[in-house]
Design a protein around this motif. Structure first.
Motif: not given
Length: 138
Positions: A63, A66, A132-133
């Motif tokens: 994950t 994403s 993004s993360n």
């Protein structure tokens, strides 16, 4: 004639200070700070990491690829101040797309901290739109 203060007929000099009625907690402030006069200390900053990040990239869950909302990233950065975390950018930057990041300052629109390259720490700043993360590690 020249020593008299200038008054304009359309200005009311007895009016109170303007407070924005749409923001109930708004208070006028005369406090200003000059950012250009602040001291920038890239290598001897007190909040800088004292050692390098872990030598290997962490095992991240699937994950992690994403993107997440910037409000979540801001909260995660706040909880990770002063610790190494793993950061993923939307586009590769000068230090790559995935990198170790040591957040030291979380602001409204971005975050500042350190990354590690070539055996030295480097001061960097990112806007939340670039990130993004993020994952924090102890």
């Amino acid at each position: 004639m020249y020593n008299q203060p200038t008054y304009f007929p359309y200005a009311d000099y007895n009016q109170t200070a303007y407070y924005n009625p749409q923001i109930p907690s708004y208070e006028a402030s005369d406090e200003m700070r000059d950012v250009e006069l602040e001291e920038y200390r890239p290598d001897d900053a007190e909040d800088a990491p004292t050692g390098p990040p872990p030598s290997q990239a962490p095992a991240v869950p699937s994950t992690f690829a994403s993107p997440v909302q910037s409000s979540n990233i801001k909260a995660w950065m706040c909880n990770c101040l002063g610790r190494w975390g793993y950061l993923r950018l939307h586009r590769p930057g000068p230090f790559g797309r995935d990198l170790w990041f040591f957040p030291t300052e979380v602001r409204r629109d971005g975050v500042s901290g350190y990354t590690w390259q070539g055996g030295r720490r480097r001061k960097v700043s990112y806007r939340y739109q670039q990130i993004s993360n993020f994952m924090c590690f102890a």
